[in-house]
Design a protein around this motif. Structure first.
Motif, mmCIF file in Angstrom:
data_model
loop_
_atom_site.group_PDB
_atom_site.id
_atom_site.type_symbol
_atom_site.label_atom_id
_atom_site.label_comp_id
_atom_site.label_asym_id
_atom_site.label_seq_id
_atom_site.Cartn_x
_atom_site.Cartn_y
_atom_site.Cartn_z
ATOM 1 N N SER A 1 0.811 -1.212 0.000
ATOM 2 C CA SER A 1 0.000 0.000 0.000
ATOM 3 C C SER A 1 0.843 1.260 0.000
ATOM 4 N N ALA A 2 0.429 2.216 -0.831
ATOM 5 C CA ALA A 2 0.983 3.561 -0.739
ATOM 6 C C ALA A 2 0.672 4.138 0.634
ATOM 7 N N GLY A 3 1.547 5.025 1.096
ATOM 8 C CA GLY A 3 1.317 5.660 2.381
ATOM 9 C C GLY A 3 2.186 5.075 3.474
ATOM 10 N N SER A 4 1.802 5.350 4.712
ATOM 11 C CA SER A 4 2.565 4.887 5.867
ATOM 12 C C SER A 4 1.630 4.731 7.052
ATOM 13 N N ARG A 5 2.089 3.998 8.052
ATOM 14 C CA ARG A 5 1.306 3.875 9.285
ATOM 15 C C ARG A 5 1.133 5.232 9.948
ATOM 16 N N GLY A 6 2.143 6.077 9.839
ATOM 17 C CA GLY A 6 2.105 7.364 10.514
ATOM 18 C C GLY A 6 1.050 8.313 9.995
ATOM 19 N N LEU A 7 0.525 8.076 8.791
ATOM 20 C CA LEU A 7 -0.528 8.944 8.261
ATOM 21 C C LEU A 7 -1.895 8.606 8.854
ATOM 22 N N ASP A 8 -2.035 7.410 9.389
ATOM 23 C CA ASP A 8 -3.309 6.978 9.955
ATOM 24 C C ASP A 8 -3.413 7.472 11.393
ATOM 25 N N TYR B 1 3.347 23.422 11.060
ATOM 26 C CA TYR B 1 2.775 22.674 9.933
ATOM 27 C C TYR B 1 3.879 22.063 9.075
ATOM 28 N N ARG B 2 4.871 22.870 8.725
ATOM 29 C CA ARG B 2 5.965 22.328 7.901
ATOM 30 C C ARG B 2 6.765 21.293 8.693
ATOM 31 N N ALA B 3 6.937 21.492 9.980
ATOM 32 C CA ALA B 3 7.678 20.516 10.771
ATOM 33 C C ALA B 3 6.961 19.168 10.783
ATOM 34 N N THR B 4 5.645 19.192 10.916
ATOM 35 C CA THR B 4 4.888 17.934 10.908
ATOM 36 C C THR B 4 4.912 17.293 9.533
ATOM 37 N N ALA B 5 4.766 18.107 8.483
ATOM 38 C CA ALA B 5 4.862 17.577 7.125
ATOM 39 C C ALA B 5 6.221 16.939 6.897
ATOM 40 N N ALA B 6 7.275 17.562 7.412
ATOM 41 C CA ALA B 6 8.619 17.017 7.249
ATOM 42 C C ALA B 6 8.769 15.689 7.997
ATOM 43 N N ARG B 7 8.169 15.580 9.176
ATOM 44 C CA ARG B 7 8.235 14.323 9.924
ATOM 45 C C ARG B 7 7.535 13.200 9.170
ATOM 46 N N LEU B 8 6.339 13.492 8.669
ATOM 47 C CA LEU B 8 5.616 12.481 7.895
ATOM 48 C C LEU B 8 6.332 12.185 6.582
ATOM 49 N N PRO C 1 -3.444 -5.646 9.778
ATOM 50 C CA PRO C 1 -2.993 -7.039 9.600
ATOM 51 C C PRO C 1 -1.519 -7.129 9.228
ATOM 52 N N ALA C 2 -0.910 -8.253 9.583
ATOM 53 C CA ALA C 2 0.525 -8.430 9.379
ATOM 54 C C ALA C 2 0.910 -8.505 7.912
ATOM 55 N N HIS C 3 -0.043 -8.847 7.039
ATOM 56 C CA HIS C 3 0.296 -8.990 5.624
ATOM 57 C C HIS C 3 0.227 -7.663 4.861
ATOM 58 N N VAL C 4 -0.017 -6.557 5.557
ATOM 59 C CA VAL C 4 -0.067 -5.240 4.920
ATOM 60 C C VAL C 4 1.305 -4.582 5.041
ATOM 61 N N ARG C 5 1.827 -4.135 3.900
ATOM 62 C CA ARG C 5 3.134 -3.488 3.857
ATOM 63 C C ARG C 5 2.985 -2.083 3.267
ATOM 64 N N PHE C 6 3.343 -1.073 4.036
ATOM 65 C CA PHE C 6 3.306 0.302 3.553
ATOM 66 C C PHE C 6 4.651 0.643 2.916
ATOM 67 N N VAL C 7 4.590 1.324 1.769
ATOM 68 C CA VAL C 7 5.819 1.570 1.007
ATOM 69 C C VAL C 7 6.029 3.042 0.659
ATOM 70 N N GLY C 8 5.250 3.944 1.256
ATOM 71 C CA GLY C 8 5.459 5.363 0.996
ATOM 72 C C GLY C 8 4.779 5.829 -0.280
ATOM 73 N N GLU D 1 9.160 9.753 7.072
ATOM 74 C CA GLU D 1 8.668 8.371 7.175
ATOM 75 C C GLU D 1 8.347 7.802 5.793
ATOM 76 N N LEU D 2 7.682 8.589 4.968
ATOM 77 C CA LEU D 2 7.354 8.131 3.616
ATOM 78 C C LEU D 2 8.615 7.821 2.817
ATOM 79 N N ARG D 3 9.584 8.702 2.859
ATOM 80 C CA ARG D 3 10.813 8.495 2.102
ATOM 81 C C ARG D 3 11.566 7.259 2.583
ATOM 82 N N GLY D 4 11.473 6.979 3.878
ATOM 83 C CA GLY D 4 12.196 5.849 4.422
ATOM 84 C C GLY D 4 11.597 4.492 4.117
ATOM 85 N N LEU D 5 10.393 4.467 3.556
ATOM 86 C CA LEU D 5 9.718 3.190 3.292
ATOM 87 C C LEU D 5 10.084 2.572 1.955
#
Length: 427
Positions: A212-219, A395-402, A226-233, A405-409
């Motif tokens: 899945s596109a995205g990350s756990r941190g966006l939710d 706002y920019r600091a939070t966007a940068a944190r998220l 479920p364990a079979h779900v993989r987030f990839v940014g 995470e996306l870039r690291g996936l």
């Protein structure tokens, strides 16, 4: 080398991310076919995949759904969303199954990797018993504990009254989707399959692997993915444009701008400029900003003179634009939101329908965006939101944190890694 069949609904917001994954698999030496509408076959061929066009399935043009599906008008709101689900996603699934089974008869594959909204993927996998993975360009946000029902755009509630609210709304949501679940069971029978125990929330995704596109941190915070779900940014490959998208003739104005750059986009689905583009132009006309509007491939040129601080083009290459952007004003399309966050850009989101209210609610809850809570905001609300985002560094600091995470996936490379691992495990 493996033989992989991918599926992609013929929408820009689905085809482009899946194209990026297909291109990565081709680069690794796999034989990749992609089942999609004719409007996107050339795009997949450009990255070395072999397109398989819809045949039995009623092909359509996303610029005018009503030609193929008369009940699908350019309307908005929950009732039209239900029509879309019934006529387009459920309604075409049996014919998609027919096409996919014919393609497998002609040339078997080792793995079926599909767009969640191409429901024929699930049906074909069941008929064949073949390994099946979901490659999701849309957010994977299933119902869960401690959060309100998906689709309402509500953040988690607090306290006993909040939990009571979510319980009542959850019961109502389950009752509302029961009709669609029954329609799904009828659709299974039309596709030659017996009824199953799936609910409408679970029918779209493979029980074997979800990439899945995205990350756990966006939710919202939760522990029930479920364990079979993989987030990839972000499933965007900036190097796949062939040829690279040209910069507009006014690009030097952006590159040299000393004023903050505000990017405005309505994405690729609901593109009536009176919803967001025109109100944003009015809102920012007298602000000390440079407004860059990307109209997309479905919107006609804007009539009338533009404000002096506005620049407009059908498409503006994001690899060039987003590093220079201070804030994105958007309808909340998931692909554009992910690209903004990947470049640490905070947002103002006007999420109207489909998944966009959920995207707006989550980004607003995290503090990476101002959630306007409507798809048709007034100019004064857009103006105030842009001022808030550009003046408050949180706002920019939070966007940068998220974004970190996306870039690291790992993006498309991680998606290909997961699919290859699933192939190995299945064989």
């Amino acid at each position: 080398m493996a033989s992989i069949m991918m599926t992609a609904m013929p929408f820009a917001g689905h085809a482009r991310p899946i194209r990026a994954v297909a291109g990565e698999l081709v680069r690794r030496g796999h034989d990749v076919r992609v089942y999609t509408g004719r409007s996107y076959t050339d795009a997949f061929a450009d990255v070395g995949a072999r397109p398989v066009a819809w045949e039995a399935a009623p092909d359509f043009d996303e610029r005018d759904y009503a030609v193929t599906f008369p009940r699908m008008q350019e309307a908005k709101g929950f009732r039209q969303v239900l029509v879309n689900l019934e006529d387009l996603f459920l309604g075409t699934a049996p014919a998609q199954t027919t096409d996919l089974l014919a393609a497998h008869d002609a040339e078997p594959w080792d793995l079926l990797a599909g767009d969640p909204m191409a429901l024929g993927t699930r049906f074909a996998a069941e008929h064949l018993g073949s390994p099946w993975a979901t490659v999701s360009p849309i957010a994977y946000w299933p119902p869960g504990k401690g959060i309100p029902p998906t689709g309402l755009g509500l953040p988690p509630a607090r306290g006993p009254l909040g939990r009571m609210r979510d319980a009542v709304l959850g019961a109502g949501s389950r009752a509302g989707t029961a009709t669609l679940t029954r329609r799904y069971q009828r659709t299974r029978r039309l596709a030659g399959l017996a009824s199953d125990a799936a609910t409408f929330d679970s029918i779209w995704y493979s029980p074997q692997l979800v990439v899945s596109a995205g990350s756990r941190g966006l939710d919202y915070p939760r522990s029930d993915i479920p364990a079979h779900v993989r987030f990839v940014g972000d499933l965007t490959d900036d190097g796949l444009s062939t040829p690279p998208a040209a910069l507009p003739e006014w690009w030097d104005d952006v590159a040299r701008s000393e004023a903050p750059v505000v990017h405005v986009t309505q994405g690729t689905a609901n593109v009536d400029p009176t919803d967001l583009v025109l109100p944003a132009l009015e809102a920012l006309a007298d602000e000390e900003v440079l407004v860059v509007v990307g109209l997309g491939h479905r919107t006609a040129p804007l009539a009338g003179p533009l404000p002096p601080n506005a620049r407009v083009a059908p498409m503006v290459p994001y690899p060039a634009l987003l590093p220079l952007t201070s804030v994105m004003v958007t309808n909340g399309g998931y692909g554009g939101v992910l690209q903004a966050l990947r470049h640490d850009v905070p947002l103002v989101i006007a999420g109207g329908d489909l998944d966009k209210p959920e995207i707006a609610a989550r980004l607003g809850w995290h503090g990476a965006a101002v959630n306007l809570r409507t798809g048709t905001p007034r100019p004064d609300r857009i103006r105030a939101a842009c001022r808030e985002v550009t003046s408050d560094p949180r706002y920019r600091a939070t966007a940068a944190r998220l974004g970190a995470e996306l870039r690291g996936l790992g993006g498309t490379r991680a998606a290909a890694d997961h699919l290859e691992a699933h192939l190995t495990a299945a064989h």
